[in-house]
Design a protein around this motif. Structure first.
Motif, PDB file in Angstrom:
ATOM      1  N   LEU A 201       0.838  -1.194   0.000  1.00  0.00           N
ATOM      2  CA  LEU A 201       0.000   0.000   0.000  1.00  0.00           C
ATOM      3  C   LEU A 201       0.875   1.247   0.000  1.00  0.00           C
ATOM      4  O   LEU A 201       1.925   1.292   0.629  1.00  0.00           O
ATOM      5  CB  LEU A 201      -0.910   0.010   1.225  1.00  0.00           C
ATOM      6  CG  LEU A 201      -1.959  -1.101   1.349  1.00  0.00           C
ATOM      7  CD1 LEU A 201      -2.728  -0.936   2.649  1.00  0.00           C
ATOM      8  CD2 LEU A 201      -2.917  -1.076   0.166  1.00  0.00           C
ATOM      9  N   SER A 202       0.380   2.270  -0.681  1.00  0.00           N
ATOM     10  CA  SER A 202       1.056   3.566  -0.635  1.00  0.00           C
ATOM     11  C   SER A 202       0.783   4.216   0.720  1.00  0.00           C
ATOM     12  O   SER A 202      -0.072   3.758   1.498  1.00  0.00           O
ATOM     13  CB  SER A 202       0.546   4.464  -1.760  1.00  0.00           C
ATOM     14  OG  SER A 202      -0.804   4.832  -1.526  1.00  0.00           O
ATOM     15  N   GLU A 203       1.478   5.287   0.987  1.00  0.00           N
ATOM     16  CA  GLU A 203       1.276   5.993   2.262  1.00  0.00           C
ATOM     17  C   GLU A 203      -0.158   6.485   2.391  1.00  0.00           C
ATOM     18  O   GLU A 203      -0.771   6.387   3.464  1.00  0.00           O
ATOM     19  CB  GLU A 203       2.255   7.166   2.353  1.00  0.00           C
ATOM     20  CG  GLU A 203       2.202   7.903   3.686  1.00  0.00           C
ATOM     21  CD  GLU A 203       3.243   9.011   3.784  1.00  0.00           C
ATOM     22  OE1 GLU A 203       3.104   9.878   4.680  1.00  0.00           O
ATOM     23  OE2 GLU A 203       4.189   9.014   2.971  1.00  0.00           O
ATOM     24  N   ASP A 204      -0.722   7.016   1.301  1.00  0.00           N
ATOM     25  CA  ASP A 204      -2.105   7.491   1.335  1.00  0.00           C
ATOM     26  C   ASP A 204      -3.084   6.350   1.551  1.00  0.00           C
ATOM     27  O   ASP A 204      -4.081   6.491   2.276  1.00  0.00           O
ATOM     28  CB  ASP A 204      -2.448   8.225   0.032  1.00  0.00           C
ATOM     29  CG  ASP A 204      -1.781   9.588  -0.073  1.00  0.00           C
ATOM     30  OD1 ASP A 204      -1.329  10.097   0.974  1.00  0.00           O
ATOM     31  OD2 ASP A 204      -1.705  10.126  -1.190  1.00  0.00           O
ATOM     32  N   GLN A 205      -2.820   5.214   0.920  1.00  0.00           N
ATOM     33  CA  GLN A 205      -3.705   4.059   1.082  1.00  0.00           C
ATOM     34  C   GLN A 205      -3.628   3.495   2.498  1.00  0.00           C
ATOM     35  O   GLN A 205      -4.643   3.080   3.060  1.00  0.00           O
ATOM     36  CB  GLN A 205      -3.338   2.977   0.053  1.00  0.00           C
ATOM     37  CG  GLN A 205      -3.709   3.362  -1.369  1.00  0.00           C
ATOM     38  CD  GLN A 205      -3.053   2.478  -2.413  1.00  0.00           C
ATOM     39  OE1 GLN A 205      -2.095   1.749  -2.122  1.00  0.00           O
ATOM     40  NE2 GLN A 205      -3.540   2.548  -3.641  1.00  0.00           N
ATOM     41  N   GLU A 206      -2.451   3.503   3.084  1.00  0.00           N
ATOM     42  CA  GLU A 206      -2.304   3.068   4.473  1.00  0.00           C
ATOM     43  C   GLU A 206      -3.075   4.003   5.407  1.00  0.00           C
ATOM     44  O   GLU A 206      -3.727   3.551   6.359  1.00  0.00           O
ATOM     45  CB  GLU A 206      -0.838   3.033   4.873  1.00  0.00           C
ATOM     46  CG  GLU A 206      -0.057   1.878   4.275  1.00  0.00           C
ATOM     47  CD  GLU A 206       1.377   1.843   4.777  1.00  0.00           C
ATOM     48  OE1 GLU A 206       1.788   2.834   5.444  1.00  0.00           O
ATOM     49  OE2 GLU A 206       2.056   0.852   4.519  1.00  0.00           O
ATOM     50  N   MET A 207      -3.009   5.282   5.126  1.00  0.00           N
ATOM     51  CA  MET A 207      -3.722   6.259   5.946  1.00  0.00           C
ATOM     52  C   MET A 207      -5.239   6.044   5.834  1.00  0.00           C
ATOM     53  O   MET A 207      -5.963   6.096   6.838  1.00  0.00           O
ATOM     54  CB  MET A 207      -3.357   7.680   5.512  1.00  0.00           C
ATOM     55  CG  MET A 207      -3.922   8.772   6.416  1.00  0.00           C
ATOM     56  SD  MET A 207      -3.428  10.427   5.859  1.00  0.00           S
ATOM     57  CE  MET A 207      -1.641  10.283   5.925  1.00  0.00           C
ATOM     58  N   LEU A 208      -5.710   5.791   4.612  1.00  0.00           N
ATOM     59  CA  LEU A 208      -7.130   5.522   4.406  1.00  0.00           C
ATOM     60  C   LEU A 208      -7.542   4.255   5.141  1.00  0.00           C
ATOM     61  O   LEU A 208      -8.605   4.216   5.777  1.00  0.00           O
ATOM     62  CB  LEU A 208      -7.429   5.394   2.914  1.00  0.00           C
ATOM     63  CG  LEU A 208      -8.879   5.085   2.531  1.00  0.00           C
ATOM     64  CD1 LEU A 208      -9.805   6.198   2.991  1.00  0.00           C
ATOM     65  CD2 LEU A 208      -8.993   4.872   1.022  1.00  0.00           C
ATOM     66  N   ARG A 209      -6.719   3.213   5.054  1.00  0.00           N
ATOM     67  CA  ARG A 209      -7.013   1.960   5.758  1.00  0.00           C
ATOM     68  C   ARG A 209      -7.142   2.179   7.263  1.00  0.00           C
ATOM     69  O   ARG A 209      -8.110   1.731   7.897  1.00  0.00           O
ATOM     70  CB  ARG A 209      -5.905   0.946   5.477  1.00  0.00           C
ATOM     71  CG  ARG A 209      -6.073  -0.389   6.208  1.00  0.00           C
ATOM     72  CD  ARG A 209      -4.759  -1.141   6.257  1.00  0.00           C
ATOM     73  NE  ARG A 209      -3.744  -0.388   6.991  1.00  0.00           N
ATOM     74  CZ  ARG A 209      -2.437  -0.654   6.950  1.00  0.00           C
ATOM     75  NH1 ARG A 209      -1.998  -1.641   6.193  1.00  0.00           N
ATOM     76  NH2 ARG A 209      -1.575   0.080   7.655  1.00  0.00           N
ATOM     77  N   ASP A 210      -6.170   2.884   7.843  1.00  0.00           N
ATOM     78  CA  ASP A 210      -6.186   3.117   9.291  1.00  0.00           C
ATOM     79  C   ASP A 210      -7.391   3.971   9.692  1.00  0.00           C
ATOM     80  O   ASP A 210      -8.019   3.722  10.733  1.00  0.00           O
ATOM     81  CB  ASP A 210      -4.897   3.798   9.733  1.00  0.00           C
ATOM     82  CG  ASP A 210      -3.673   2.907   9.543  1.00  0.00           C
ATOM     83  OD1 ASP A 210      -3.851   1.690   9.396  1.00  0.00           O
ATOM     84  OD2 ASP A 210      -2.544   3.449   9.511  1.00  0.00           O
ATOM     85  N   THR A 211      -7.713   4.966   8.870  1.00  0.00           N
ATOM     86  CA  THR A 211      -8.873   5.814   9.150  1.00  0.00           C
ATOM     87  C   THR A 211     -10.158   4.993   9.124  1.00  0.00           C
ATOM     88  O   THR A 211     -11.027   5.139   9.999  1.00  0.00           O
ATOM     89  CB  THR A 211      -8.962   6.944   8.110  1.00  0.00           C
ATOM     90  OG1 THR A 211      -7.789   7.757   8.187  1.00  0.00           O
ATOM     91  CG2 THR A 211     -10.188   7.816   8.355  1.00  0.00           C
ATOM     92  N   ALA A 212     -10.277   4.114   8.121  1.00  0.00           N
ATOM     93  CA  ALA A 212     -11.477   3.285   7.997  1.00  0.00           C
ATOM     94  C   ALA A 212     -11.597   2.302   9.154  1.00  0.00           C
ATOM     95  O   ALA A 212     -12.707   2.083   9.681  1.00  0.00           O
ATOM     96  CB  ALA A 212     -11.447   2.545   6.666  1.00  0.00           C
ATOM     97  N   ILE A 213     -10.486   1.716   9.573  1.00  0.00           N
ATOM     98  CA  ILE A 213     -10.517   0.775  10.697  1.00  0.00           C
ATOM     99  C   ILE A 213     -10.966   1.467  11.971  1.00  0.00           C
ATOM    100  O   ILE A 213     -11.826   0.964  12.716  1.00  0.00           O
ATOM    101  CB  ILE A 213      -9.132   0.119  10.887  1.00  0.00           C
ATOM    102  CG1 ILE A 213      -8.831  -0.852   9.737  1.00  0.00           C
ATOM    103  CG2 ILE A 213      -9.057  -0.609  12.229  1.00  0.00           C
ATOM    104  CD1 ILE A 213      -7.428  -1.418   9.767  1.00  0.00           C
ATOM    105  N   ASN A 214     -10.411   2.639  12.239  1.00  0.00           N
ATOM    106  CA  ASN A 214     -10.789   3.379  13.447  1.00  0.00           C
ATOM    107  C   ASN A 214     -12.238   3.843  13.383  1.00  0.00           C
ATOM    108  O   ASN A 214     -12.957   3.807  14.397  1.00  0.00           O
ATOM    109  CB  ASN A 214      -9.859   4.582  13.637  1.00  0.00           C
ATOM    110  CG  ASN A 214      -8.452   4.175  14.015  1.00  0.00           C
ATOM    111  OD1 ASN A 214      -8.234   3.142  14.638  1.00  0.00           O
ATOM    112  ND2 ASN A 214      -7.469   4.982  13.636  1.00  0.00           N
ATOM    113  N   PHE A 215     -12.674   4.266  12.202  1.00  0.00           N
ATOM    114  CA  PHE A 215     -14.063   4.695  12.037  1.00  0.00           C
ATOM    115  C   PHE A 215     -15.021   3.540  12.314  1.00  0.00           C
ATOM    116  O   PHE A 215     -16.000   3.689  13.056  1.00  0.00           O
ATOM    117  CB  PHE A 215     -14.282   5.225  10.625  1.00  0.00           C
ATOM    118  CG  PHE A 215     -15.728   5.414  10.254  1.00  0.00           C
ATOM    119  CD1 PHE A 215     -16.444   6.492  10.740  1.00  0.00           C
ATOM    120  CD2 PHE A 215     -16.379   4.499   9.423  1.00  0.00           C
ATOM    121  CE1 PHE A 215     -17.785   6.668  10.414  1.00  0.00           C
ATOM    122  CE2 PHE A 215     -17.708   4.667   9.088  1.00  0.00           C
ATOM    123  CZ  PHE A 215     -18.412   5.759   9.585  1.00  0.00           C
TER     124      PHE A 215
END
Length: 378
Positions: free
Chosen positions: A5-19
């Motif tokens: 995953l790119s840095e942006d995709q990792e950030m999106l993944r982490d945001t979605a998991i926390n949400f």
């Protein structure tokens, strides 16, 4: 293949998991079930809208983020972990992609911004029988000079009970089973002659039967040209299959972790049950299947994002693998929890019930093993 995953995709993944964990935990599904909400969740819809998740596949020029299928996969995997009801696949994946691929300029300008914001929520009215069969369409679309008149019925339409619009597949030419002759229509759920009958499904996510009795659709409701929609339908179904696979992967991972935690805390005969070799073997099998399947889903997401020619094959591979995976893991979750796993108070049963629906959506394991073989030339 190497998939990072790119840095942006990792950030999106982490945001979605926390949400998902903080806003839409498994307890939210319990609350919806207790309220008889048939999977309709204002909290889910408003939260997904505010996070911008409905617009992940919509181009920036039409109000979305254009983040792509890999990004959508991270979101759905996160939502799969908490088995939360949502309309992302029918609305943000299928409808948005169909309109983007085949819609007119006017249709794109009208519908893509509404889809991206969550103002319009679509359901995909395709199947008419008990099993997934994209060409077995008998619903008629009769040209009347001012558009088309739709007559027929759709069964077990996911998210239709809370949708504002339906994307309806109807036959404007030929006989059921033929690819040529299918057309794609946008139909508001309040249209005269259209009836949406909500269903109380085993997984508490809800769905609906849809009947169309001389429903008029204007010329602006036809996506693309009449009779030629199968190619678009097949393409967006592959995106849905891959997206569903990502969601299933999240559910399987969460159910596995639920069991692993129990194995490391439950004591029997003075020992942690996780120390018993027979149970370790069963957990090891699940872990191996999870990791192999994760590679299949990653490959399918990457192929879909890059629109490669092997996307259909990888879509069927991912859906066949994840359908088998969630069946195994959900069964093992209930069995390895023992007596408590059989109770309604424990979450293992919720994962198993959701698994049975996930397996069937957009084609089960047997459907996709057969399709994979045909695509391979067998």
């Amino acid at each position: 293949m190497t998939f990072v995953l790119s840095e942006d995709q990792e950030m999106l993944r982490d945001t979605a998991i926390n949400f998902a964990k903080d806003t839409l935990p498994v307890s939210h599904l319990r609350d919806l079930r207790a309220a008889g909400a048939h999977g309709i969740s204002d909290r889910s819809h408003s939260g997904l809208s505010e996070m911008g998740f409905y617009g992940v596949l919509v181009p920036e020029s039409h109000g979305g983020s254009g983040f792509g299928m890999v990004g959508m996969g991270q979101i759905l995997e996160a939502l799969g972990r908490t088995i939360t009801p949502n309309a992302l696949i029918p609305s943000a994946v299928i409808a948005a992609s169909a309109i983007e691929r085949a819609g007119s300029t006017a249709q794109k300008d009208e519908w893509l911004p509404k889809l991206a914001s969550g103002e319009a929520v679509f359901a995909f009215a395709l199947d008419e029988g008990r099993h997934h069969a994209p060409t077995q369409i008998a619903t008629e679309a009769e040209s009347n000079g001012q558009g088309h008149t739709l007559t027929g019925a759709k069964r077990f339409v996911p998210s239709a009970q809370g949708a504002t619009h339906l994307l309806v597949v109807a036959r404007s030419f030929g006989e059921p089973g033929q690819e040529h002759g299918l057309s794609l229509f946008i139909v508001p759920t309040h249209a005269d002659g259209l009836t949406v009958s909500p269903l109380n499904t085993v997984d508490s996510h809800g769905a609906a039967h849809v009947s169309l009795d001389d429903v008029h659709v204007g010329k602006d409701g036809l996506i693309g040209e009449a009779d030629t929609a199968f190619e678009v339908i097949d393409a967006v179904l592959d995106l849905a299959r891959i997206a569903q696979s990502a969601e299933i992967l999240g559910s399987a991972q969460a159910a596995f972790e639920l069991t692993l935690d129990y194995m490391n805390t439950r004591r029997q005969f003075g020992q942690l049950i996780g120390s018993f070799q027979a149970l370790q073997h069963r957990m090891a099998i699940q872990f191996t299947e999870l990791e192999m399947t994760r590679s299949c889903v990653a490959a399918a997401l990457s192929a879909a994002e890059n629109n490669t020619k092997d996307t259909p094959r990888l879509a069927s591979l991912a859906k066949a693998r994840t359908s088998d995976l969630i069946h195994l893991v959900s069964n093992e979750t209930v069995q390895l929890h023992g007596g408590i796993g059989m109770t309604d108070e424990h979450d293992s049963g919720l994962y198993m019930k959701r698994a049975r629906v996930q397996e069937a959506l957009y084609g089960g394991a047997s459907f996709h093993r057969d399709r994979y073989a045909r695509l391979q030339g067998f």
